[in-house]
Every structure is written in structure tokens, then in C-alpha cells.
Scaffold this motif. Structure first.
Motif, PDB file in Angstrom:
ATOM      1  N   TRP A   1     -43.253  -8.067 -19.482  1.00 31.72           N
ATOM      2  CA  TRP A   1     -44.416  -8.653 -19.116  1.00 31.72           C
ATOM      3  C   TRP A   1     -45.119  -7.791 -17.780  1.00 31.72           C
ATOM      4  O   TRP A   1     -46.167  -7.357 -17.903  1.00 31.72           O
ATOM      5  N   LEU A   2     -44.088  -7.648 -16.754  1.00 34.82           N
ATOM      6  CA  LEU A   2     -44.687  -6.665 -15.553  1.00 34.82           C
ATOM      7  C   LEU A   2     -45.077  -5.252 -15.968  1.00 34.82           C
ATOM      8  O   LEU A   2     -46.089  -4.858 -15.492  1.00 34.82           O
TER       9      LEU A   2
ATOM     10  N   THR B   1     -39.261 -10.893 -18.101  1.00 35.48           N
ATOM     11  CA  THR B   1     -40.261 -10.516 -17.189  1.00 35.48           C
ATOM     12  C   THR B   1     -40.653  -9.412 -17.040  1.00 35.48           C
ATOM     13  O   THR B   1     -41.840  -8.710 -16.834  1.00 35.48           O
TER      14      THR B   1
ATOM     15  N   PRO C   1     -51.651  -9.044  -8.832  1.00 35.18           N
ATOM     16  CA  PRO C   1     -51.895 -10.488  -8.137  1.00 35.18           C
ATOM     17  C   PRO C   1     -52.604 -10.325  -6.906  1.00 35.18           C
ATOM     18  O   PRO C   1     -52.646  -9.311  -6.387  1.00 35.18           O
TER      19      PRO C   1
ATOM     20  N   LEU D   1     -48.416  -5.947 -17.668  1.00 37.32           N
ATOM     21  CA  LEU D   1     -49.570  -6.266 -16.395  1.00 37.32           C
ATOM     22  C   LEU D   1     -49.904  -5.262 -15.325  1.00 37.32           C
ATOM     23  O   LEU D   1     -50.971  -4.949 -15.107  1.00 37.32           O
TER      24      LEU D   1
ATOM     25  N   ARG E   1     -51.246 -17.336 -18.672  1.00 37.04           N
ATOM     26  CA  ARG E   1     -50.020 -16.431 -18.106  1.00 37.04           C
ATOM     27  C   ARG E   1     -50.766 -15.617 -17.244  1.00 37.04           C
ATOM     28  O   ARG E   1     -50.274 -15.105 -16.255  1.00 37.04           O
ATOM     29  N   MET E   2     -51.800 -14.757 -17.574  1.00 38.50           N
ATOM     30  CA  MET E   2     -52.541 -13.848 -16.863  1.00 38.50           C
ATOM     31  C   MET E   2     -53.239 -14.643 -15.468  1.00 38.50           C
ATOM     32  O   MET E   2     -53.069 -13.773 -14.411  1.00 38.50           O
TER      33      MET E   2
ATOM     34  N   ARG F   1     -46.735 -14.808 -10.249  1.00 37.57           N
ATOM     35  CA  ARG F   1     -45.640 -15.417 -10.853  1.00 37.57           C
ATOM     36  C   ARG F   1     -45.811 -15.090 -12.466  1.00 37.57           C
ATOM     37  O   ARG F   1     -47.026 -15.050 -13.106  1.00 37.57           O
ATOM     38  N   CYS F   2     -44.571 -14.729 -12.892  1.00 38.83           N
ATOM     39  CA  CYS F   2     -44.554 -14.203 -14.737  1.00 38.83           C
ATOM     40  C   CYS F   2     -43.212 -15.249 -14.962  1.00 38.83           C
ATOM     41  O   CYS F   2     -42.397 -14.911 -14.929  1.00 38.83           O
TER      42      CYS F   2
ATOM     43  N   PHE G   1     -50.334 -15.425 -12.886  1.00 44.58           N
ATOM     44  CA  PHE G   1     -50.012 -13.763 -12.483  1.00 44.58           C
ATOM     45  C   PHE G   1     -51.075 -13.240 -11.293  1.00 44.58           C
ATOM     46  O   PHE G   1     -50.490 -13.045 -10.308  1.00 44.58           O
ATOM     47  N   ARG G   2     -52.250 -13.439 -11.872  1.00 42.22           N
ATOM     48  CA  ARG G   2     -53.359 -12.765 -10.907  1.00 42.22           C
ATOM     49  C   ARG G   2     -53.492 -13.640  -9.549  1.00 42.22           C
ATOM     50  O   ARG G   2     -53.299 -13.253  -8.401  1.00 42.22           O
TER      51      ARG G   2
END
Ligand SMILES: Cc1cc2nc3c(=O)[nH]c(=O)nc-3n(C[C@H](O)[C@H](O)[C@H](O)COP(=O)(O)OP(=O)(O)OC[C@H]3O[C@@H](n4cnc5c(N)ncnc54)[C@H](O)[C@@H]3O)c2cc1C
Length: 312
Positions: free
Chosen positions: A251-252, A248, A262, A255, A228-229, A237-238, A232-233
Motif C-alpha cells: 500500500w505504501l 502495508t 500524509p 500511496l 483508507r486514503m 496510518r495504513c 493515510f492522508r
């Protein structure tokens, strides 16, 4: 126990025997039925979530309450502050491999805003889950199924989803193994998604001033979280699958809030006109500000809608 491995009766301390078709284990950490009688081993996740103690104390309220729980990072864990109507709940969650119980208690008491209302209470736990949640005619709910450290206050939610999925898959007396397997698969996924979100808070820290936080940053994380990380990087996309507890937005918040950015953006953004996008975001911000400024304060809302009786 019956010959086919089903629980037949429970014997109480009084000697009374209680039989039944389906047994739900709610015996807390002891997990008497699923853990002890059914042999569900405990999968220990403390290599990912090393906090294993919490010391809790209530304190006097100071001023008007804020409408949220505040979690503050400490040297070897974090501290919660939960404003209630007649008192404030406080606790310090920590790893005893990095600080002693006495040091953790002193940190908690030093950081209280109001006077303590009781003696601090120490709790022990190990984050993890049972290797399965349902076997034969026995299902575990709550702490007998597993424990997630309390950073996101997920314990009661996990009990609730356990009940909801048990109702969705409620067996008849034949106890179809397909239903049992499905329950175990779903609940395992829910536990692991919850675990991953909590681990991210620890993994994505940038602190240089404590061995605890450095160890958290350097640890390997579960493959599901690493994927997932990485996604996103790589592309911003998450993705959320099905009815995950954390959206989302959640998570955002972690993150981006903890500085994982990203490397490039999702290319569907190319299809938007930048000035139209700016205008839409400004409009959204203005509507949010207008709505927020028209709302009562938290204390006004409580006074109007749900004042509690004075404590007895
Ligand atoms: C300070 C604190 C703050 C928390 N805050 C939150 C929060 O904000 N949100 C959230 O979701 N969760 C929170 N939790 C976690 C949540 O409260 C617990 O996960 C939940 O209460 C666990 O319930 P349980 O019934 O599984 O276990 P327990 O509450 O431990 O109950 C197990 C019961 O089984 C009984 N028992 C065990 N063995 C036997 C036996 N042999 N015979 C008879 N009885 C037996 C025990 O006496 C006990 O009453 C918090 C927990 C703590 C300690």
C-alpha cells in the motif's frame, strides 16, 4: 435441479449424467452453474476499473532477463512485460472506450523489445464478481466467481484462497447455511480488498495527457478505499486487517509512489530519538546493499538452479 434448489446432476454433451453432493463451478466466464443455474448476478466493477480488453503477444528475449514483471502506463491502460526463460510475455490492457483494438495492438507491437513470436491475441473481460460465490451445493471458483483486471496478477491467488476457505468450511450433506454465509462474507471481503488496491493505482495518477487517466483520477472510488486514503492522508496510518493479500509495504509503495503524502505523521514517531532512527535506517540500508551485492544475477541463478529444457 432438486426440489430444494440443490444441483442434482450435470448432463454432459455426450448425454452422460453425473450426480454428486457438492458441485464446483469452474466453467470460466460462462459461470454455467452458479451464474446461470443458481442465478448469481454479475456485479460489474468497470466504473472503477474501466479496462475491458487485453491484447497479448510473446516476443524473443533480448539480453539477460530482469527478475520481475514490468508494468508500464499507456495512453488508455497499461502494458505488461514478463521475462521467461525462452521468450518474453507481453500484453496491453486497455479500455476500448478510449482506443480501438487496432490502436492498442499497434501500441503493443511498437513497444516490444524483441521480435514477436506469434500473432497478437485479443481477450475481452469485465472486472467484477458474482453477487455470491456459494449457494446450496454449488460453489464457484476462478473466472466463474469473478474477474479482476490483471494489474496485480491476482486471479490464481483468488482461486487458491477460494479453495483454502472451501476446505476450512467444507460442508456435510446438510449444507449448514451459516457456513455458506461465512464463506460468502470472507470471499467478498477478499475480492473487495483486492479490487481497492488495484483501483488505487488508477485513482492516484497525475497524468494530464489522456482522457482515460483524467477520468480515472476524477472517478468516485468505493467507500472502503476512500476511508483508507483519507486515514493515510490525515495521519500516515495504513492499517491492514487480518490476512489481507497486500501488506502495508505494498500500500505504501502505491500511496507514496503515486504522490499521496500524509499531512502529518503518526505521533508514536515522537517517542523515537531522531539520530538513533537515522542510524538504524542507515544500518538497514547498508545490510540490504551488502546482501544484494553478494547475490548472483537472475540469469546466473536460473543457470544454477532451474534451467528449463529448450522449447520443442
Ligand atoms: C494472458 C493472460 C495472462 C494471465 N496472467 C495471470 C497471472 O500472471 N497471474 C494470475 O493469477 N492469473 C493470470 N491470468 C488469469 C488466469 O490465467 C485465469 O484467471 C485462470 O486461468 C482462470 O481459470 P478458470 O479455470 O477459472 O477459467 P478458464 O481457464 O476459462 O477455464 C474454464 C473452462 O471451462 C470450460 N467450459 C466452459 N463451459 C463449458 C461447458 N459447457 N462444458 C464443458 N466445459 C466448459 C472451458 O472450456 C474452459 O476450459 C492470466 C490470464 C491471461 C489470459
Amino acid at each position: 435441479m432438486k426440489e430444494d434448489g440443490h444441483v442434482a446432476v450435470i448432463t454432459l454433451e455426450s448425454g452422460e449424467m453425473i450426480d454428486g453432493d457438492l458441485f464446483i463451478d469452474c466453467t470460466g466466464f460462462r459461470s454455467l452453474l452458479l451464474g446461470e443455474a443458481m442465478g448469481a448476478e454479475y456485479l460489474d466493477w468497470s466504473n472503477y476499473l474501466p479496462c475491458n480488453r487485453a491484447v497479448a503477444v510473446p516476443s524473443e528475449n533480448i539480453g539477460e532477463p530482469i527478475p520481475y514483471t514490468r508494468s508500464t502506463a499507456q495512453q488508455a491502460g497499461w502494458q505488461w512485460r514478463i521475462p521467461l526463460q525462452h521468450r518474453t510475455g507481453n500484453g496491453h490492457v486497455f479500455s476500448d472506450a478510449f482506443i480501438s483494438e487496432d490502436e492498442a495492438t499497434a501500441t503493443l507491437l511498437t513497444n516490444l523489445e524483441g521480435k514477436p513470436l506469434a500473432d497478437p491475441r485479443m481477450l475481452q473481460f469485465t472486472t467484477g464478481r458474482r453477487s455470491f460465490f456459494w449457494k446450496k451445493n454449488c460453489v464457484a471458483l476462478g473466472l466463474s466467481a469473478g474477474f479482476m483486471e490483471p494489474l496485480e496478477s491476482t486471479a490464481i491467488h483468488l482461486i487458491q484462497v477460494g479453495i483454502a476457505w472451501l476446505l476450512a468450511l467444507l460442508p456435510d450433506k446438510r449444507f449448514n447455511q451459516l457456513e455458506i454465509d461465512e464463506y460468502n462474507r470472507i470471499i467478498s471481503t477478499i475480492y473487495e480488498q483486492t479490487r481497492d488496491f488495484i483501483i488505487l493505482h488508477y485513482k492516484a495518477n497525475e497524468r494530464e495527457d489522456s482522457a482515460f487517466w483524467k477520468q480515472c483520477r476524477d472517478m468516485d472510488v468505493p467507500e472502503s478505499l476512500q476511508r483508507r486514503m483519507d486515514l493515510f492522508r490525515a495521519s500516515g496510518r495504513c492499517l491492514i486487517q487480518g490476512d489481507e493479500l497486500f501488506s502495508t509495504n505494498s500500500w505504501l509503495a502505491v500511496l507514496l509512489g503515486q504522490n499521496i503524502w500524509p499531512e502529518t505523521y503518526n505521533n508514536t514517531a515522537e517517542s523515537m530519538d531522531e539520530s538513533a532512527l537515522q542510524e538504524m535506517l542507515a544500518g538497514m540500508q547498508s545490510r540490504v546493499n551488502q546482501a544484494a551485492s553478494a547475490l548472483p544475477s537472475h540469469q546466473e541463478f536460473i543457470n544454477r538452479c532451474c534451467p528449463a529444457l529448450p522449447p520443442t
